[in-house]
Design an enzyme around this catalytic site. Structure first.
Site, short mmCIF file in Angstrom:
data_model
loop_
_atom_site.label_atom_id
_atom_site.label_comp_id
_atom_site.label_asym_id
_atom_site.label_seq_id
_atom_site.Cartn_x
_atom_site.Cartn_y
_atom_site.Cartn_z
N LYS A 184 1.96 4.57 1.71
CA LYS A 184 1.77 5.21 3.06
C LYS A 184 1.76 6.73 2.93
O LYS A 184 2.54 7.37 2.51
CB LYS A 184 3.32 4.86 3.82
N LYS B 155 7.19 -1.11 7.29
CA LYS B 155 7.30 0.15 6.93
C LYS B 155 8.50 0.36 5.83
O LYS B 155 9.52 -0.06 6.39
CB LYS B 155 7.14 1.35 7.81
N PHE C 169 -7.59 0.79 4.22
CA PHE C 169 -6.68 -0.25 4.06
C PHE C 169 -7.11 -1.30 5.01
O PHE C 169 -6.37 -2.43 4.42
CB PHE C 169 -5.36 0.32 4.22
N ARG D 241 2.82 -4.93 17.35
CA ARG D 241 3.87 -4.73 16.22
C ARG D 241 4.44 -5.98 15.87
O ARG D 241 4.88 -6.63 16.61
CB ARG D 241 4.85 -3.54 16.88
N ARG E 18 -5.37 7.63 16.26
CA ARG E 18 -4.68 6.32 16.49
C ARG E 18 -4.42 6.20 17.95
O ARG E 18 -4.24 5.07 18.53
CB ARG E 18 -3.24 6.81 15.93
N ARG F 202 -4.06 8.65 10.78
CA ARG F 202 -4.68 7.26 10.67
C ARG F 202 -5.99 7.48 11.64
O ARG F 202 -6.42 7.86 12.55
CB ARG F 202 -3.77 6.12 11.44
N GLU G 221 -6.54 6.17 6.25
CA GLU G 221 -5.71 7.36 6.51
C GLU G 221 -6.57 8.78 5.80
O GLU G 221 -6.92 8.39 4.90
CB GLU G 221 -4.36 7.23 5.88
N ASP H 28 0.95 -1.18 0.02
CA ASP H 28 -0.16 -0.08 0.03
C ASP H 28 0.69 1.24 0.18
O ASP H 28 1.98 1.22 0.69
CB ASP H 28 -0.77 0.02 1.20
#
Length: 601
Positions: free
Chosen positions: A260, A433, A350, A427, A280, A265, A310, A258
């Site tokens: 970024k 990223k 997303f 995470r 977020r 967010r 986003e 995707d």
């Protein structure tokens, strides 16, 4: 349940720095709490009246209001209260001392109040809720009277923590991770239940609600818990790498990639005709985006869902993507409808986590994305994030450069296949990223937490001019120092910084902060800033990843520079110590390690 019980535990917690001891003591408090009000007890422990996502007002009581309330409650002249506060620097301690003095001189009995009339948690909670929700003409005086009434009934220790709670500065060093562990011990039979409690919290980010479910239905009830519209899911987080070859290898050779986007967010919830938008940080930001509410209502299908995307500022003429700063300009404008005209937005979706009573967090990304695409009608405002599927490095690089050229920050590389679930609150390597490189600098920026401040010299003498920054260690729920930042601030930002830090100043280091370096002032770990630097280097001055790379040394950032505040991130969303270590291991190594900077200058 008496509020005195909570105050006594807070007094003990404040004096402890060991997380294990904090957790054990907190578990003891929870196990002794009245089960009928366990949710309220948990919120009070968190230093709030209700979860942020409800969008209810905060207490918002300033120092002058509190000084007035303390003055009334203790029959002390306001100037005397203010002078004592200037001397001590802690209004909670001021209240404790004045209440102690009042008791010892017998004024309490003269005023007709009795120490036998104990302050109940229910009473404290309902009164403070009224303080927070009271608005309009005469609200100021009513708030002061309500607070003064509570303080009159409070004993010295209760008064101390009532005032600190109202200030938003409990100072007992408890993070959500510690509360989760304590709940597992208190209600789940031990530390082994932590994973069950954490999973439930990740799906429904409301600790009070989770505690209530446990005490009413048992720990087993959490295993079947599903997301609920109106209660935000803790967002899935990505790891970071700067090498496309390594990224593709990490995700198994093929991935969904995707753009970024450089925006905010947002987690969007819909139930019938009601739409909620959460940041977020899981705060309710629906009122900031009436245009997004309208777009979602018009251009999506489904009675009930939770989706993620986003919100990005776009040029009103060309439709080109604008920067995150433009979005922040919009948020600062008082007239929201004027802001909508000046700073229009698009929403790039997303992910989908919940749809028509089905939990999709356990389903593969390809299933989630396919359903997401099917519920968005063709339109110019709500779109699926621009994406491709790749299985070679050349395509990944090409798409990355295209994203950069079109105003993006880079790309998000996402694993596909049956194991590519939505890892709420975690995470991991399912999302990675890839952001643009910075010439002669670190491969990526980092988001660090302010834990202390240093006074400047010359024209900045007596004012904060540099910051002690820390990374988050989720394993220990602590913040480990990484660097001292003195550059990148404008004069205006430095003036604002002075005010910000004075409001969260501490007399001693926060229990969750791990630092060898002693700043001029310690602060609550609240603010997150984006930082760039030349490289990550070994340093004996800092505690980030101490003893991991070299004995008696940690990792630091060389020539750090402030870029911007990250108000959209909570301290626990900051760059982790493991990420700092990963960045250090990935950067090109020189024959001789760069010497540590003398950060005392």
């Amino acid at each position: 349940m008496e509020f005195k019980v909570i105050a006594e535990y807070f007094d003990k917690l404040e004096k402890i720095s060991s997380r294990l001891q904090l957790t054990a003591l907190l578990a003891d408090l929870l196990s002794k709490s009245d089960k009928a009000i366990i949710d309220k007890v948990v919120y009070i422990i968190q230093g709030k009246l209700w979860p942020d996502f409800l969008g209810y007002p905060e207490l918002g009581i300033g120092e002058k209001f509190l000084i007035k309330a303390i003055s009334i409650a203790t029959n002390t002249d306001e100037n005397s209260v203010e002078n004592l506060y200037k001397s001590i620097g802690d209004l909670g301690e001021v209240a404790r001392r004045l209440k102690s003095k009042q008791q010892s001189t017998g004024i309490l009995g003269f005023l007709g109040t009795s120490s036998k009339e104990s302050l109940k948690v229910d009473k404290v909670y309902s009164t403070l809720s009224k303080v927070a929700l009271t608005t309009g003409e005469g609200s100021r005086d009513l708030k002061i009277r309500l607070l003064a009434g509570l303080l009159k009934k409070a004993d010295p220790l209760e008064a101390k923590f009532l005032v600190r709670f109202v200030e938003g500065r409990l100072r007992v060093g408890i993070g959500d991770a510690t509360v989760l562990d304590a709940m597992a011990i208190a209600f789940g039979g031990g530390q082994s239940a932590s994973e069950i409690v954490e999973r439930a919290y990740n799906l429904r980010a409301d600790l009070g609600n989770i505690a209530k479910i446990i005490v009413e239905k048992g720990i087993e009830a959490l295993k079947t818990l599903k997301p609920e519209v109106g209660i935000p899911i803790r967002p899935m987080l990505a790891e970071r790498l700067s090498n496309p070859e390594e990224i593709l290898k990490k995700v198994g050779g093929s991935a969904l990639v995707d753009y970024k986007y450089d925006g905010e967010r947002a987690q969007i919830h819909k139930k019938d005709d009601k739409i909620f938008i959460f940041s977020r940080r899981l705060e309710n930001i629906t009122s900031q985006y009436p245009d997004v509410v309208e777009y979602i209502s018009k251009y999506t299908e489904g009675k009930e869902f939770i989706i993620e995307g986003e919100i990005v500022a776009v040029d009103p003429e060309s439709g080109e993507i604008r920067s995150f700063q433009e979005l922040m300009h919009r948020k600062r404008k008082s007239d929201i409808y004027e802001a909508i005209k000046e700073y229009p937005v698009n929403v790039f979706l997303f992910d989908l986590m919940y749809y028509e009573d089905v939990d999709y967090t356990t389903k593969p990304l390809e299933v989630r994305r396919k359903l997401l695409e099917s519920i968005v009608k063709p339109n110019d405002y709500v779109k699926i994030a621009h994406h491709i599927q790749v299985n070679n490095v050349e395509d990944l690089k090409s798409f990355f450069y295209r994203a950069i050229s079109e105003g993006g920050e880079g790309v998000m590389v996402k694993a596909i296949g049956k194991d590519a679930i939505y890892q709420a609150g975690a995470r991991g390597w399912l999302w990675i990223k890839l952001k643009r490189d910075y010439q002669s600098e670190m491969a990526d920026t980092v988001d660090l937490v302010v834990v202390g401040g240093f006074y400047g010299k010359g024209k900045r003498g007596g004012k904060i001019s540099s910051l002690l920054m820390a990374a988050y260690n989720p394993k220990t729920d602590t913040f480990e120092s990484v660097c001292k930042v003195a550059s990148g601030f404008s004069d205006e930002q430095l003036d604002e910084l002075q005010k910000k830090l004075m409001e969260i100043k501490r007399d001693i280091k926060h229990p969750r902060v791990n630092s060898k370096m002693e700043p001029d002032i310690w602060v609550e770990p609240v603010y997150v800033a984006e930082i760039i630097g030349a490289e990550i280097t070994i340093s004996p001055l800092h505690t980030c990843c101490q003893d991991v790379v070299e004995k008696d040394a940690g990792l630091s950032i060389r020539f750090p520079r402030f870029i911007r505040w990250r108000d959209d991130k909570s301290p626990e969303d900051a760059t982790t110590t493991d990420e700092i270590l990963e960045m250090y291991n990935k950067q090109p190594k020189k024959k001789i390690e760069s010497p540590p900077i003398d950060e005392s200058v």
